[in-house]
Design a protein around this motif. Structure first.
Motif, PDB file in Angstrom:
ATOM      1  N   VAL A  90       0.836  -1.206   0.000  1.00  0.00           N
ATOM      2  CA  VAL A  90       0.000   0.000   0.000  1.00  0.00           C
ATOM      3  C   VAL A  90       0.872   1.259   0.000  1.00  0.00           C
ATOM      4  CG1 VAL A  90      -1.775   1.280   1.264  1.00  0.00           C
ATOM      5  CG2 VAL A  90      -1.911  -1.210   1.120  1.00  0.00           C
ATOM      6  N   GLU A  91       2.021   1.164   0.657  1.00  0.00           N
ATOM      7  CA  GLU A  91       2.931   2.310   0.667  1.00  0.00           C
ATOM      8  C   GLU A  91       3.345   2.707  -0.752  1.00  0.00           C
ATOM      9  OE1 GLU A  91       5.968   1.753   3.606  1.00  0.00           O
ATOM     10  OE2 GLU A  91       7.044   3.526   2.867  1.00  0.00           O
ATOM     11  N   ARG A  92       3.506   1.695  -1.609  1.00  0.00           N
ATOM     12  CA  ARG A  92       3.863   1.971  -3.010  1.00  0.00           C
ATOM     13  C   ARG A  92       2.771   2.791  -3.712  1.00  0.00           C
ATOM     14  NH1 ARG A  92       7.178   2.668  -6.035  1.00  0.00           N
ATOM     15  NH2 ARG A  92       6.599   1.382  -7.806  1.00  0.00           N
ATOM     16  N   ILE A  93       1.514   2.546  -3.350  1.00  0.00           N
ATOM     17  CA  ILE A  93       0.428   3.329  -3.960  1.00  0.00           C
ATOM     18  C   ILE A  93       0.635   4.812  -3.643  1.00  0.00           C
ATOM     19  CG2 ILE A  93      -2.049   3.813  -3.987  1.00  0.00           C
ATOM     20  CD1 ILE A  93      -2.628   0.955  -3.251  1.00  0.00           C
ATOM     21  N   PHE A  94       0.927   5.102  -2.383  1.00  0.00           N
ATOM     22  CA  PHE A  94       1.122   6.495  -1.971  1.00  0.00           C
ATOM     23  C   PHE A  94       2.284   7.119  -2.754  1.00  0.00           C
ATOM     24  CE2 PHE A  94      -1.500   5.154   1.562  1.00  0.00           C
ATOM     25  CZ  PHE A  94      -2.159   6.313   1.955  1.00  0.00           C
ATOM     26  N   GLU A  95       3.385   6.329  -2.912  1.00  0.00           N
ATOM     27  CA  GLU A  95       4.552   6.856  -3.640  1.00  0.00           C
ATOM     28  C   GLU A  95       4.198   7.153  -5.094  1.00  0.00           C
ATOM     29  OE1 GLU A  95       7.650   3.974  -1.331  1.00  0.00           O
ATOM     30  OE2 GLU A  95       7.707   3.992  -3.535  1.00  0.00           O
ATOM     31  N   ILE A  96       3.544   6.169  -5.726  1.00  0.00           N
ATOM     32  CA  ILE A  96       3.261   6.306  -7.163  1.00  0.00           C
ATOM     33  C   ILE A  96       2.322   7.484  -7.420  1.00  0.00           C
ATOM     34  CG2 ILE A  96       2.126   5.176  -9.126  1.00  0.00           C
ATOM     35  CD1 ILE A  96       3.185   2.483  -7.947  1.00  0.00           C
ATOM     36  N   LYS A  97       1.334   7.660  -6.570  1.00  0.00           N
ATOM     37  CA  LYS A  97       0.364   8.748  -6.764  1.00  0.00           C
ATOM     38  C   LYS A  97       0.844  10.098  -6.279  1.00  0.00           C
ATOM     39  CE  LYS A  97      -4.000   8.810  -5.854  1.00  0.00           C
ATOM     40  NZ  LYS A  97      -5.168   8.913  -6.713  1.00  0.00           N
ATOM     41  N   GLY A  98       1.877  10.074  -5.400  1.00  0.00           N
ATOM     42  CA  GLY A  98       2.259  11.318  -4.745  1.00  0.00           C
ATOM     43  C   GLY A  98       1.144  11.741  -3.804  1.00  0.00           C
ATOM     44  N   ARG A  99       0.531  10.742  -3.172  1.00  0.00           N
ATOM     45  CA  ARG A  99      -0.616  11.022  -2.304  1.00  0.00           C
ATOM     46  C   ARG A  99      -0.117  11.337  -0.898  1.00  0.00           C
ATOM     47  NH1 ARG A  99      -6.103   9.084  -2.904  1.00  0.00           N
ATOM     48  NH2 ARG A  99      -7.188   8.635  -0.968  1.00  0.00           N
ATOM     49  N   PRO A 100      -0.625  12.406  -0.287  1.00  0.00           N
ATOM     50  CA  PRO A 100      -0.194  12.711   1.078  1.00  0.00           C
ATOM     51  C   PRO A 100      -0.622  11.603   2.042  1.00  0.00           C
ATOM     52  CG  PRO A 100      -1.937  14.223   0.363  1.00  0.00           C
ATOM     53  CD  PRO A 100      -1.578  13.378  -0.826  1.00  0.00           C
ATOM     54  N   ALA A 101       0.253  11.318   3.017  1.00  0.00           N
ATOM     55  CA  ALA A 101       0.030  10.189   3.933  1.00  0.00           C
ATOM     56  C   ALA A 101      -1.215  10.372   4.791  1.00  0.00           C
ATOM     57  CB  ALA A 101       1.254   9.993   4.814  1.00  0.00           C
ATOM     58  N   TYR A 102      -1.726  11.613   4.896  1.00  0.00           N
ATOM     59  CA  TYR A 102      -2.905  11.812   5.733  1.00  0.00           C
ATOM     60  C   TYR A 102      -4.204  11.463   5.015  1.00  0.00           C
ATOM     61  CZ  TYR A 102      -3.105  16.247   3.136  1.00  0.00           C
ATOM     62  OH  TYR A 102      -3.137  17.181   2.138  1.00  0.00           O
ATOM     63  N   ASN A 103      -4.117  11.117   3.737  1.00  0.00           N
ATOM     64  CA  ASN A 103      -5.342  10.817   2.985  1.00  0.00           C
ATOM     65  C   ASN A 103      -5.578   9.307   2.907  1.00  0.00           C
ATOM     66  OD1 ASN A 103      -7.595  10.960   1.393  1.00  0.00           O
ATOM     67  ND2 ASN A 103      -6.618  11.979  -0.342  1.00  0.00           N
ATOM     68  N   PRO A 104      -6.568   8.785   3.637  1.00  0.00           N
ATOM     69  CA  PRO A 104      -6.787   7.337   3.667  1.00  0.00           C
ATOM     70  C   PRO A 104      -7.237   6.799   2.309  1.00  0.00           C
ATOM     71  CG  PRO A 104      -8.603   8.480   4.736  1.00  0.00           C
ATOM     72  CD  PRO A 104      -7.574   9.518   4.429  1.00  0.00           C
ATOM     73  N   ILE A 105      -7.065   5.481   2.126  1.00  0.00           N
ATOM     74  CA  ILE A 105      -7.406   4.817   0.869  1.00  0.00           C
ATOM     75  C   ILE A 105      -8.576   3.870   1.119  1.00  0.00           C
ATOM     76  CG2 ILE A 105      -6.533   3.104  -0.774  1.00  0.00           C
ATOM     77  CD1 ILE A 105      -3.884   4.354  -0.711  1.00  0.00           C
ATOM     78  N   ILE A 106      -9.476   3.764   0.146  1.00  0.00           N
ATOM     79  CA  ILE A 106     -10.585   2.831   0.339  1.00  0.00           C
ATOM     80  C   ILE A 106     -10.156   1.422  -0.088  1.00  0.00           C
ATOM     81  CG2 ILE A 106     -12.258   4.678  -0.041  1.00  0.00           C
ATOM     82  CD1 ILE A 106     -13.007   3.316  -2.696  1.00  0.00           C
ATOM     83  N   ILE A 107     -10.853   0.431   0.462  1.00  0.00           N
ATOM     84  CA  ILE A 107     -10.562  -0.942   0.065  1.00  0.00           C
ATOM     85  C   ILE A 107     -11.765  -1.538  -0.672  1.00  0.00           C
ATOM     86  CG2 ILE A 107      -9.009  -1.223   2.051  1.00  0.00           C
ATOM     87  CD1 ILE A 107     -11.153  -3.152   3.198  1.00  0.00           C
ATOM     88  N   HIS A 108     -11.461  -2.529  -1.531  1.00  0.00           N
ATOM     89  CA  HIS A 108     -12.479  -3.139  -2.375  1.00  0.00           C
ATOM     90  C   HIS A 108     -12.615  -4.611  -2.014  1.00  0.00           C
ATOM     91  CE1 HIS A 108     -11.146   0.488  -4.397  1.00  0.00           C
ATOM     92  NE2 HIS A 108     -12.253   0.482  -5.110  1.00  0.00           N
TER      93      HIS A 108
END
Ligand code: TXA
Ligand code: MG
Length: 343
Positions: free
Chosen positions: A54-72
């Protein structure tokens, strides 16, 4: 990674579909990040139980760590494994709207790593209706964490080509599941508070939710809530060109309004303008592009992001969208347009 290293796998025959499911599941089990189709927008997916993936998702998107991700998920069982409690209201909403474009925010279970929830005690869960996404989750046996497959703050992708353009150099696999049927992101509903609170409007509308839950917490997107669901921060879903939303009576009215816009006036040459209209359709004369989307919220939702991608691709310097009606069916679209036009 070499330029455009991503492999794009088609899924339009059952043989191709099955091969792509196996390939995607193999990479996901190995902790990789892959782009997958959903009915709302394309997602950038990883094993939700694997913090490193999941950490890789944040890196690839340049997503700030404070923004949670939804799960499917693709079963009630997997949904329940991901949450601490499954209240009656979740059961009712799931029976009414899953599989489909509704994300339920609930207390998270121990199995969901901190990174997915941005350290918070809730997790967003969705059972998507796209057959490919369902098949991959079933094959993997774990939920997939997946935000939209775009760099943070840009327009979500609604086909495989949009993903390739954004992330073709950064990921290994993009599965082509066709054009996203809904075209804008899911409705996000917070069930960790009573009554439930709408965090992001989507194509499952407030009236439909109200019919099931009876009551929704009222309140605007103020700062506390914005932090609670950072996708609600102001500028978001934005194309590269500035975007304005205007209402006009006729073509002349549109041209007059454009001539006095700060972005268009006082320049050596007029900007290349991409007009997206649904009712008062101007002639092409002098515009870079004029697109017509039917005056229908479903059709508009399906086509909007593709039009914004097109605008960027064809060098639009200004995107002008004809204002949607101010009725509840158009709320999700107005919300995205407001964010895309925020400066
Ligand atoms: O349709 C969709 O929801 C797509 C597809 C791929 O499923 N996904 C998507 O994910 O749009 P994302 O991460 O781009 O947007 C999820 C939104 C964000 O605004 C995020 O802040 C919010 O949901 N969110 C996620 N987890 C949350 C939580 N635990 N509490 C509150 N908001 C949450
Ligand atoms: Mg997003």
């Amino acid at each position: 990674m070499p330029p455009d290293s991503a492999q794009i796998l088609p899924t339009h025959t059952s043989k191709l579909f099955t091969a792509a499911v196996h390939q995607a599941a193999m990479l996901l089990r190995a902790g990789e990040v892959v782009a997958l189709p959903t009915e709302t927008v394309y997602g950038l997916a990883a094993n939700a139980f694997n913090a490193q993936a999941v950490e890789r998702i944040f890196e690839i998107k340049g997503r700030p760590a404070y923004n949670p991700i939804i799960i499917h998920v693709s079963s009630g069982e997997l949904a329940m494994r991901s949450v601490e409690t499954w209240p009656a209201v979740a059961e009712k909403l799931a029976s009414a709207f899953w599989p489909g474009p509704l994300t339920l925010v609930l207390k998270r279970s121990q199995e969901i790593p901190d990174i997915v929830t941005a350290g918070g005690c809730t997790v967003g869960v969705r059972w998507p209706s796209h057959p490919f996404m369902q098949a991959v989750i079933r094959e993997c046996g774990f939920p997939l964490a997946a935000p939209s497959a775009n760099p943070s703050n840009l327009v979500s992708p609604t086909n495989a080509e949009h993903v390739r353009k954004y992330l073709g150099r950064r990921i290994r696999l993009i599965v082509d599941g066709g054009q996203s049927q809904i075209g804008i992101e899911s409705t996000v509903l917070d069930l960790s508070v009573a009554p439930p609170r709408l965090l992001r409007p989507g194509m499952i509308r407030e009236e439909a939710l109200l019919a099931v839950v009876g009551e929704l917490r009222q309140g605007s997107t103020k700062s506390a809530q914005a932090i609670k669901s950072p996708g609600q921060l102001r500028r978001h879903y934005a194309p590269q060109a500035p975007l304005v939303v205007l209402s006009w009576q006729n073509e002349q009215d549109l041209r007059t309004q454009l001539s006095i816009l700060p972005v268009a006036s006082g320049k050596e040459r007029p900007p290349t303008i991409h007009v997206i209209a649904h009712t008062h359709i101007p002639s092409h004369q002098g515009f870079g592009r004029v697109s017509v989307i039917p005056h229908d919220p479903e059709a508009f939702g399906r086509a909007l992001y593709s039009e914004l991608h097109q605008g960027d691709e064809t060098g639009a310097e200004l995107i002008v969208v004809e204002a949607p009606p101010e009725t509840s069916e158009w709320l999700a679209i107005s919300d995205r347009l407001k964010r895309a036009s925020a400066t």
